[in-house]
Design a protein around this motif. Structure first.
Motif, PDB file in Angstrom:
ATOM      1  N   SER A   1      -3.940   6.749  -3.468  1.00  0.00           N
ATOM      2  CA  SER A   1      -3.717   7.982  -2.721  1.00  0.00           C
ATOM      3  C   SER A   1      -4.630   7.975  -1.508  1.00  0.00           C
ATOM      4  CB  SER A   1      -4.027   9.207  -3.596  1.00  0.00           C
ATOM      5  OG  SER A   1      -3.936  10.395  -2.836  1.00  0.00           O
ATOM      6  N   ASN A   2      -4.072   8.258  -0.328  1.00  0.00           N
ATOM      7  CA  ASN A   2      -4.903   8.287   0.866  1.00  0.00           C
ATOM      8  C   ASN A   2      -5.547   9.669   1.042  1.00  0.00           C
ATOM      9  OD1 ASN A   2      -2.938   9.907   2.085  1.00  0.00           O
ATOM     10  ND2 ASN A   2      -2.261   8.350   3.536  1.00  0.00           N
TER      11      ASN A   2
ATOM     12  N   ASN B   1      -6.628   5.820   6.487  1.00  0.00           N
ATOM     13  CA  ASN B   1      -5.348   6.021   5.810  1.00  0.00           C
ATOM     14  C   ASN B   1      -4.357   4.908   6.095  1.00  0.00           C
ATOM     15  OD1 ASN B   1      -6.084   8.353   4.499  1.00  0.00           O
ATOM     16  ND2 ASN B   1      -5.181   9.742   6.003  1.00  0.00           N
ATOM     17  N   TYR B   2      -4.363   4.433   7.332  1.00  0.00           N
ATOM     18  CA  TYR B   2      -3.464   3.335   7.663  1.00  0.00           C
ATOM     19  C   TYR B   2      -3.730   2.139   6.767  1.00  0.00           C
ATOM     20  CZ  TYR B   2      -1.333  -0.662   9.894  1.00  0.00           C
ATOM     21  OH  TYR B   2      -0.592  -1.806  10.096  1.00  0.00           O
TER      22      TYR B   2
ATOM     23  N   CYS C   1      -2.619   2.401   3.102  1.00  0.00           N
ATOM     24  CA  CYS C   1      -1.178   2.215   2.916  1.00  0.00           C
ATOM     25  C   CYS C   1      -0.733   0.805   3.284  1.00  0.00           C
ATOM     26  CB  CYS C   1      -0.407   3.251   3.728  1.00  0.00           C
ATOM     27  SG  CYS C   1      -0.562   4.941   3.121  1.00  0.00           S
ATOM     28  N   GLU C   2      -1.338   0.228   4.307  1.00  0.00           N
ATOM     29  CA  GLU C   2      -0.953  -1.127   4.724  1.00  0.00           C
ATOM     30  C   GLU C   2      -1.414  -2.166   3.706  1.00  0.00           C
ATOM     31  OE1 GLU C   2       0.515  -4.422   6.843  1.00  0.00           O
ATOM     32  OE2 GLU C   2       1.068  -2.294   6.713  1.00  0.00           O
TER      33      GLU C   2
ATOM     34  N   ARG D   1       0.915  -2.047   0.843  1.00  0.00           N
ATOM     35  CA  ARG D   1       2.153  -2.791   1.122  1.00  0.00           C
ATOM     36  C   ARG D   1       1.945  -4.284   0.940  1.00  0.00           C
ATOM     37  NH1 ARG D   1       4.650  -5.660   5.087  1.00  0.00           N
ATOM     38  NH2 ARG D   1       2.743  -5.662   6.354  1.00  0.00           N
TER      39      ARG D   1
ATOM     40  N   LYS E   1       1.759   0.909  -4.360  1.00  0.00           N
ATOM     41  CA  LYS E   1       2.414   1.989  -3.657  1.00  0.00           C
ATOM     42  C   LYS E   1       1.340   2.849  -3.011  1.00  0.00           C
ATOM     43  CE  LYS E   1       6.624   0.989  -4.978  1.00  0.00           C
ATOM     44  NZ  LYS E   1       7.655   0.536  -4.003  1.00  0.00           N
ATOM     45  N   CYS E   2       1.714   3.583  -1.961  1.00  0.00           N
ATOM     46  CA  CYS E   2       0.767   4.467  -1.287  1.00  0.00           C
ATOM     47  C   CYS E   2       1.289   5.897  -1.355  1.00  0.00           C
ATOM     48  CB  CYS E   2       0.583   4.046   0.172  1.00  0.00           C
ATOM     49  SG  CYS E   2      -0.639   5.059   1.049  1.00  0.00           S
TER      50      CYS E   2
ATOM     51  N   ASP F   1       1.048   9.272   0.127  1.00  0.00           N
ATOM     52  CA  ASP F   1       0.560   9.744   1.417  1.00  0.00           C
ATOM     53  C   ASP F   1       0.155  11.214   1.328  1.00  0.00           C
ATOM     54  OD1 ASP F   1      -0.005  10.209   4.087  1.00  0.00           O
ATOM     55  OD2 ASP F   1       1.658   8.969   4.807  1.00  0.00           O
TER      56      ASP F   1
ATOM     57  N   ARG G   1       4.470  10.724   7.444  1.00  0.00           N
ATOM     58  CA  ARG G   1       4.200   9.663   6.474  1.00  0.00           C
ATOM     59  C   ARG G   1       4.059   8.290   7.127  1.00  0.00           C
ATOM     60  NH1 ARG G   1       8.850  11.686   2.342  1.00  0.00           N
ATOM     61  NH2 ARG G   1       7.731  13.505   1.502  1.00  0.00           N
ATOM     62  N   TYR G   2       3.203   7.487   6.525  1.00  0.00           N
ATOM     63  CA  TYR G   2       3.084   6.079   6.909  1.00  0.00           C
ATOM     64  C   TYR G   2       4.440   5.408   6.782  1.00  0.00           C
ATOM     65  CZ  TYR G   2       2.320   1.107   5.894  1.00  0.00           C
ATOM     66  OH  TYR G   2       2.403  -0.264   5.849  1.00  0.00           O
TER      67      TYR G   2
END
Length: 367
Positions: A188-189, A227-228, A231-232, A235, A240-241, A243, A267-268
């Motif tokens: 979780s971001n 946060n980027y 999530c990156e 990936r 999973k991220c 957001d 969302r990302y």
């Protein structure tokens, strides 16, 4: 001479000592103080025999911190996710939260994920989730707010780098050590606590202009970079991220007329570059960002996602023991046995409910 305390006096002394220790720990989450707040709560679904485990590592957010050193929210986000899983799988779900309020990312990684890896190695573990970096950001923010003279932006850059390093390490370690039967790994971001309060000028001055700077203008890009990479890296590394930034900071309707619900637009997007994400959040969609103390679920209705400390998510469902006196290991019936369209009746009314639902979107269909 030996002095023997009578029992009533000893009890009073013990109570005062405990109170003193509790008060000493209340500086949480922006200070260097930390507090283990571990909870194991099983969603005990009627008529089921199978039991699976969700393991959550993190800081005060996953802990369900509510300002107390001895208790925490029963339904913090990972346990809300477990309730969704219980209905989806028709099974009992054990939500194990191994958390440390006040911990920076390296502390969560080393002293929770690595040191307490046995929890995710159990054969009934099906979900491993974590969150971190919030305290890195809060401590950098506190440092920057206290600066005078020429502004030192390096503290923000250091927080971003520490976050990136430990998020990547955490994912690699979970991939290498979690039980082979785990079906979902998810991070979780960060949402932005104090978004409205930070819209003020600094006490320090820019080296290039000699003027003070807007605190939010400096803090937002740093948080967005964190946060980027959460999530990156997710990936890239099979996670999973969730957001939480988008779900907390954007309204649940289209406020700017671009044809997209704000929380969806923020969302990302898988595979986008850091530069693109940074521009999209800090410039293109900047006007749609709102302080999560007033999260609009429609143009005329809102809910408060942040507690009075302007940091931690709101919650419902009571509290459990977690902290100085040990953690709760117990069970209870689910609050909801089924979910229309995958959402509880209160999915968007409290911060932890929203984060738990966000995690649940990635729930695998079967254990």
């Amino acid at each position: 001479m030996t002095l023997l305390f009578q029992a009533p006096f000893a009890r009073r002394l013990g109570s005062r000592l405990m109170a003193a220790v509790a008060l000493a720990a209340l500086a949480l989450p922006t200070s260097a103080s930390t507090l283990n707040q571990n909870v194991s709560w099983t969603i005990d679904r009627a008529g089921t025999t199978a039991k699976y485990r969700v393991v959550a590592y993190g800081d005060s957010i996953y802990a369900g911190y509510n300002g107390s050193t001895t208790n925490a929210a029963k339904y913090a986000a990972p346990t809300v996710q477990a309730e969704y899983l219980s209905a989806l799988w028709n099974a009992d779900i054990e939500s194990v939260r191994r958390t440390k309020s006040g911990a920076v990312a390296s502390d969560v990684y080393q002293n929770k994920i690595v040191a307490e890896r046995s929890y995710m190695q159990a054969a009934n573990t099906r979900v491993v989730t974590f969150e971190m970096c919030g305290n890195d950001g809060l401590q950098a923010r506190s440092n920057f707010k206290g600066q005078t003279g020429t502004c030192n932006y390096g503290v923000l850059d250091t927080a971003v780098q520490n976050c990136k390093t430990n998020v990547a390490a955490a994912m690699d370690y979970i991939n290498a050590n979690a039980y082979a039967g785990v079906k979902l790994k998810i991070v979780s971001n960060l949402y932005y606590p104090g978004y409205a309060a930070d819209n003020v000028q600094s006490s320090c001055r820019s080296a290039s202009t000699g003027a003070t700077v807007n605190l939010r203008d400096k803090f937002l890009p740093a948080l967005v970079k964190m946060n980027y990479w959460m999530c990156e890296y997710a990936r890239q590394k099979g996670f999973k991220c969730a957001d939480s930034f988008a779900e907390y900071m954007g309204a649940d309707f289209d406020s700017n007329g671009d044809g997209l619900v704000d929380s969806n637009a923020l969302r990302y997007q898988a595979g986008e570059s850091e530069a693109n994400y940074l521009t999209r959040i800090t410039s293109t969609l900047r006007a749609t960002l709102r302080d999560a103390n007033t999260h609009f679920v429609s143009a005329s209705s809102s809910f408060d996602y942040i507690q009075s400390d302007d940091t931690h998510p709101t919650f419902t469902g009571g509290t459990v023991s977690a902290g100085l006196l040990g953690g709760t290991t117990s069970s209870g019936a689910p609050r909801y046995t089924s979910f229309t369209s995958g959402k509880s009746p209160i999915w968007n009314q409290f911060g932890h409910e929203r984060m738990g639902w966000t995690l649940s979107v990635a729930n695998p269909p079967a254990p």
